[in-house]
Design a protein around this motif. Structure first.
Motif, PDB file in Angstrom:
ATOM      1  N   ALA A  23       0.843  -1.201   0.000  1.00 43.26           N
ATOM      2  CA  ALA A  23       0.000   0.000   0.000  1.00 43.26           C
ATOM      3  C   ALA A  23       0.876   1.248   0.000  1.00 43.26           C
ATOM      4  CB  ALA A  23      -0.934  -0.011   1.206  1.00 43.26           C
ATOM      5  N   ALA A  24       1.995   1.203   0.724  1.00 43.17           N
ATOM      6  CA  ALA A  24       2.903   2.353   0.780  1.00 43.17           C
ATOM      7  C   ALA A  24       3.541   2.616  -0.579  1.00 43.17           C
ATOM      8  CB  ALA A  24       3.979   2.117   1.842  1.00 43.17           C
ATOM      9  N   THR A  25       3.904   1.550  -1.285  1.00 47.72           N
ATOM     10  CA  THR A  25       4.484   1.707  -2.624  1.00 47.72           C
ATOM     11  C   THR A  25       3.466   2.305  -3.575  1.00 47.72           C
ATOM     12  OG1 THR A  25       6.052  -0.108  -2.332  1.00 47.72           O
ATOM     13  CG2 THR A  25       5.457   0.453  -4.599  1.00 47.72           C
ATOM     14  N   GLN A  26       2.235   1.807  -3.526  1.00 49.42           N
ATOM     15  CA  GLN A  26       1.203   2.349  -4.407  1.00 49.42           C
ATOM     16  C   GLN A  26       0.941   3.819  -4.104  1.00 49.42           C
ATOM     17  OE1 GLN A  26      -1.940  -0.523  -3.791  1.00 49.42           O
ATOM     18  NE2 GLN A  26      -1.500  -1.431  -5.786  1.00 49.42           N
ATOM     19  N   ARG A  27       0.929   4.172  -2.840  1.00 51.98           N
ATOM     20  CA  ARG A  27       0.709   5.571  -2.474  1.00 51.98           C
ATOM     21  C   ARG A  27       1.843   6.451  -3.010  1.00 51.98           C
ATOM     22  NH1 ARG A  27       0.412   8.213   3.517  1.00 51.98           N
ATOM     23  NH2 ARG A  27      -0.531  10.172   2.866  1.00 51.98           N
ATOM     24  N   LEU A  28       3.083   5.998  -2.847  1.00 50.90           N
ATOM     25  CA  LEU A  28       4.234   6.737  -3.357  1.00 50.90           C
ATOM     26  C   LEU A  28       4.129   6.915  -4.876  1.00 50.90           C
ATOM     27  CD1 LEU A  28       7.053   8.006  -3.344  1.00 50.90           C
ATOM     28  CD2 LEU A  28       7.992   5.683  -3.260  1.00 50.90           C
ATOM     29  N   LEU A  29       3.831   5.844  -5.590  1.00 53.51           N
ATOM     30  CA  LEU A  29       3.734   5.919  -7.043  1.00 53.51           C
ATOM     31  C   LEU A  29       2.611   6.856  -7.488  1.00 53.51           C
ATOM     32  CD1 LEU A  29       4.331   2.164  -7.915  1.00 53.51           C
ATOM     33  CD2 LEU A  29       5.888   4.076  -8.399  1.00 53.51           C
ATOM     34  N   SER A  67      15.663   4.883 -14.338  1.00 51.01           N
ATOM     35  CA  SER A  67      15.056   6.207 -14.234  1.00 51.01           C
ATOM     36  C   SER A  67      13.649   6.131 -13.651  1.00 51.01           C
ATOM     37  CB  SER A  67      14.985   6.868 -15.620  1.00 51.01           C
ATOM     38  OG  SER A  67      14.017   6.200 -16.426  1.00 51.01           O
ATOM     39  N   ARG A  68      13.163   7.281 -13.237  1.00 52.75           N
ATOM     40  CA  ARG A  68      11.795   7.359 -12.737  1.00 52.75           C
ATOM     41  C   ARG A  68      10.796   7.076 -13.843  1.00 52.75           C
ATOM     42  NH1 ARG A  68      11.057  11.940  -8.215  1.00 52.75           N
ATOM     43  NH2 ARG A  68      12.915  11.505  -7.028  1.00 52.75           N
ATOM     44  N   PHE A  69      11.130   7.491 -15.052  1.00 52.87           N
ATOM     45  CA  PHE A  69      10.245   7.212 -16.182  1.00 52.87           C
ATOM     46  C   PHE A  69      10.091   5.703 -16.361  1.00 52.87           C
ATOM     47  CE2 PHE A  69       9.630   6.230 -20.681  1.00 52.87           C
ATOM     48  CZ  PHE A  69       8.390   6.813 -20.872  1.00 52.87           C
ATOM     49  N   GLN A  70      11.209   4.990 -16.374  1.00 50.90           N
ATOM     50  CA  GLN A  70      11.148   3.535 -16.498  1.00 50.90           C
ATOM     51  C   GLN A  70      10.351   2.932 -15.350  1.00 50.90           C
ATOM     52  OE1 GLN A  70      15.448   2.972 -16.632  1.00 50.90           O
ATOM     53  NE2 GLN A  70      15.234   2.016 -18.646  1.00 50.90           N
ATOM     54  N   LEU A  71      10.536   3.468 -14.155  1.00 52.16           N
ATOM     55  CA  LEU A  71       9.789   2.993 -12.988  1.00 52.16           C
ATOM     56  C   LEU A  71       8.293   3.155 -13.217  1.00 52.16           C
ATOM     57  CD1 LEU A  71       9.678   1.974 -10.045  1.00 52.16           C
ATOM     58  CD2 LEU A  71      10.001   4.357  -9.320  1.00 52.16           C
ATOM     59  N   GLY A  72       7.881   4.311 -13.709  1.00 52.09           N
ATOM     60  CA  GLY A  72       6.459   4.563 -13.971  1.00 52.09           C
ATOM     61  C   GLY A  72       5.892   3.643 -15.028  1.00 52.09           C
ATOM     62  N   ARG A  99       4.602  20.693 -13.271  1.00 53.03           N
ATOM     63  CA  ARG A  99       4.403  19.882 -14.463  1.00 53.03           C
ATOM     64  C   ARG A  99       5.629  19.936 -15.350  1.00 53.03           C
ATOM     65  NH1 ARG A  99       1.317  15.863 -13.991  1.00 53.03           N
ATOM     66  NH2 ARG A  99      -0.805  16.330 -13.414  1.00 53.03           N
ATOM     67  N   SER A 100       6.666  19.267 -14.914  1.00 51.19           N
ATOM     68  CA  SER A 100       7.870  19.193 -15.716  1.00 51.19           C
ATOM     69  C   SER A 100       7.663  18.140 -16.801  1.00 51.19           C
ATOM     70  CB  SER A 100       9.056  18.794 -14.846  1.00 51.19           C
ATOM     71  OG  SER A 100       8.869  17.480 -14.374  1.00 51.19           O
ATOM     72  N   VAL A 101       8.567  18.099 -17.739  1.00 47.31           N
ATOM     73  CA  VAL A 101       8.510  17.087 -18.791  1.00 47.31           C
ATOM     74  C   VAL A 101       8.538  15.701 -18.170  1.00 47.31           C
ATOM     75  CG1 VAL A 101       9.752  16.127 -20.769  1.00 47.31           C
ATOM     76  CG2 VAL A 101       9.577  18.600 -20.493  1.00 47.31           C
ATOM     77  N   THR A 102       9.356  15.499 -17.145  1.00 45.40           N
ATOM     78  CA  THR A 102       9.439  14.203 -16.485  1.00 45.40           C
ATOM     79  C   THR A 102       8.097  13.800 -15.890  1.00 45.40           C
ATOM     80  OG1 THR A 102      11.748  14.630 -15.969  1.00 45.40           O
ATOM     81  CG2 THR A 102      10.669  12.870 -14.742  1.00 45.40           C
ATOM     82  N   ALA A 103       7.403  14.736 -15.269  1.00 45.21           N
ATOM     83  CA  ALA A 103       6.102  14.428 -14.671  1.00 45.21           C
ATOM     84  C   ALA A 103       5.107  14.007 -15.734  1.00 45.21           C
ATOM     85  CB  ALA A 103       5.575  15.632 -13.896  1.00 45.21           C
ATOM     86  N   HIS A 104       5.099  14.718 -16.852  1.00 50.73           N
ATOM     87  CA  HIS A 104       4.195  14.346 -17.942  1.00 50.73           C
ATOM     88  C   HIS A 104       4.544  12.966 -18.490  1.00 50.73           C
ATOM     89  CE1 HIS A 104       1.756  17.900 -18.329  1.00 50.73           C
ATOM     90  NE2 HIS A 104       2.830  18.669 -18.286  1.00 50.73           N
ATOM     91  N   LEU A 105       5.844  12.689 -18.635  1.00 55.78           N
ATOM     92  CA  LEU A 105       6.258  11.386 -19.147  1.00 55.78           C
ATOM     93  C   LEU A 105       5.893  10.274 -18.185  1.00 55.78           C
ATOM     94  CD1 LEU A 105       9.733  12.241 -20.679  1.00 55.78           C
ATOM     95  CD2 LEU A 105       7.627  11.709 -21.902  1.00 55.78           C
TER      96      LEU A 105
END
Length: 113
Positions: A23-29, A67-72, A99-105
């Motif tokens: 649940a903590a991981t899902q909340r973080l993501l 990367s965070r993108f790969q994680l997402g 809303r950085s490019v990374t956040a959108h990606l």
């Protein structure tokens, strides 16, 4: 929870994900998905920035991504970001969301699943 085994993209062995996502991981993501700053996420989770960065690094290592993108993207593929489950993501103040490019990606990557 079911155990998931997947091939590591850069190695010959498998990574056992085990009891993730908690649940903590899902909340973080979900917080990351909103585009909130690390500072806002840490504040919402009541942890330090260092602890937040360690948690993200642990997930990246667990899934074998760089990367965070790969994680997402991988979290979406593994269905770790389940639609309709909301908690803290709606409480993050709008001014804390950049809303950085990374956040959108990251958000686009999580919609692929």
């Amino acid at each position: 929870m079911t155990e998931v085994t997947m091939a590591h993209p850069n190695c010959d062995y498998s990574v056992v994900v085990g009891k993730e996502p908690t649940a903590a991981t899902q909340r973080l993501l979900r917080l990351m998905q909103t585009g909130a700053t690390d500072r806002a996420i840490a504040r919402e989770l009541s942890v330090s920035l260092r602890t937040l960065h360690r948690r993200i690094a642990r997930l990246q290592s667990l899934l074998g991504v760089q990367s965070r993108f790969q994680l997402g993207v991988l979290a979406a593929e593994l269905e770790w970001l389940r639609p309709g489950e909301r908690d803290a993501t709606e409480r993050v103040p709008l001014e804390s969301r950049h809303r950085s490019v990374t956040a959108h990606l990251f958000q686009a990557g999580s919609m692929l699943g």
